[in-house]
Design a protein around this motif. Structure first.
Motif, PDB file in Angstrom:
ATOM      1  N   THR A 162      70.192  58.795 -83.976  1.00  0.00           N
ATOM      2  CA  THR A 162      69.356  58.761 -85.273  1.00  0.00           C
ATOM      3  C   THR A 162      69.480  59.881 -86.136  1.00  0.00           C
ATOM      4  OG1 THR A 162      67.591  57.471 -84.400  1.00  0.00           O
ATOM      5  CG2 THR A 162      67.138  58.213 -86.570  1.00  0.00           C
ATOM      6  N   ASN A 179      69.637  61.962 -90.132  1.00  0.00           N
ATOM      7  CA  ASN A 179      69.066  62.261 -91.332  1.00  0.00           C
ATOM      8  C   ASN A 179      70.167  62.602 -92.453  1.00  0.00           C
ATOM      9  OD1 ASN A 179      67.671  63.106 -93.624  1.00  0.00           O
ATOM     10  ND2 ASN A 179      66.375  64.628 -92.714  1.00  0.00           N
ATOM     11  N   GLY A 181      68.227  62.688 -96.460  1.00  0.00           N
ATOM     12  CA  GLY A 181      66.630  62.250 -96.768  1.00  0.00           C
ATOM     13  C   GLY A 181      66.794  60.768 -96.207  1.00  0.00           C
ATOM     14  N   GLN A 182      67.801  60.163 -95.773  1.00  0.00           N
ATOM     15  CA  GLN A 182      67.723  58.749 -95.245  1.00  0.00           C
ATOM     16  C   GLN A 182      67.875  58.804 -93.933  1.00  0.00           C
ATOM     17  OE1 GLN A 182      67.522  55.617 -96.948  1.00  0.00           O
ATOM     18  NE2 GLN A 182      67.273  55.137 -94.771  1.00  0.00           N
ATOM     19  N   LEU A 183      66.957  58.145 -93.278  1.00  0.00           N
ATOM     20  CA  LEU A 183      67.081  57.958 -91.584  1.00  0.00           C
ATOM     21  C   LEU A 183      68.030  56.758 -91.410  1.00  0.00           C
ATOM     22  CD1 LEU A 183      63.683  58.507 -90.226  1.00  0.00           C
ATOM     23  CD2 LEU A 183      65.641  60.035 -90.119  1.00  0.00           C
ATOM     24  N   TYR A 209      69.441  65.460 -86.550  1.00  0.00           N
ATOM     25  CA  TYR A 209      69.724  64.177 -85.727  1.00  0.00           C
ATOM     26  C   TYR A 209      68.809  64.407 -84.589  1.00  0.00           C
ATOM     27  CZ  TYR A 209      72.635  67.632 -83.086  1.00  0.00           C
ATOM     28  OH  TYR A 209      72.784  68.519 -82.283  1.00  0.00           O
TER      29      TYR A 209
END
Length: 145
Positions: free
Chosen positions: A32, A34, A37-39, A135
């Protein structure tokens, strides 16, 4: 490689990307990220596999042409060829020096919403490594199992 290139790239993600893209491995890593600002959650795959996905078929001829051009400057593992001088390295187009990470079954996460939804196939997403600010290993899920 010139010290001026990709200096904002996280070294651990760069090494992970190199491992995934090494010719001998079929390593795939759930992660996952970042990104500004967007995951984004998905599975890291080889660049070649990314462009072989049906979703990306339209880009495959472009990928193959660029790959041929990049072979003039880079070894298969992404390192700069030893015979190049610092002056020649400086002339490598910036677009060839950027590092990317490639995801399959990827989803954007906004609060508790996953796009595309977990009930559908995920997306194939290419992300410039220098745009990743944090991450974690593993992917998120809304399922409570």
């Amino acid at each position: 490689m010139s010290l001026k290139r990709d200096r904002n790239t996280n070294i651990y993600l760069q090494i992970l990307s190199n491992l995934v893209n090494s010719p001998n491995d079929g390593l795939q890593v759930p992660v996952t990220l970042n990104v500004s600002g967007q995951l984004i959650s998905g599975i890291i795959i080889k660049e070649e596999e990314f462009y072989n996905l049906e979703l990306n078929g339209v880009f495959k001829p472009i990928y193959e042409a660029l790959l041929t051009e990049k072979k003039e400057f880079f070894n298969e593992d992404g390192t700069v060829k030893d015979h190049l001088t610092e002056e020649e390295i400086e002339k490598i187009p910036d677009a060839y020096c950027q590092k990317f990470i490639y995801l399959k079954n990827a989803r954007y996460i906004s609060g508790s919403v996953f796009l595309p939804s977990e009930d559908s196939d995920g997306a194939a997403i290419s992300i410039r490594l220098s745009d990743v600010s944090s991450y974690s290993f593993g992917t998120f899920s809304a399922n409570k199992s």
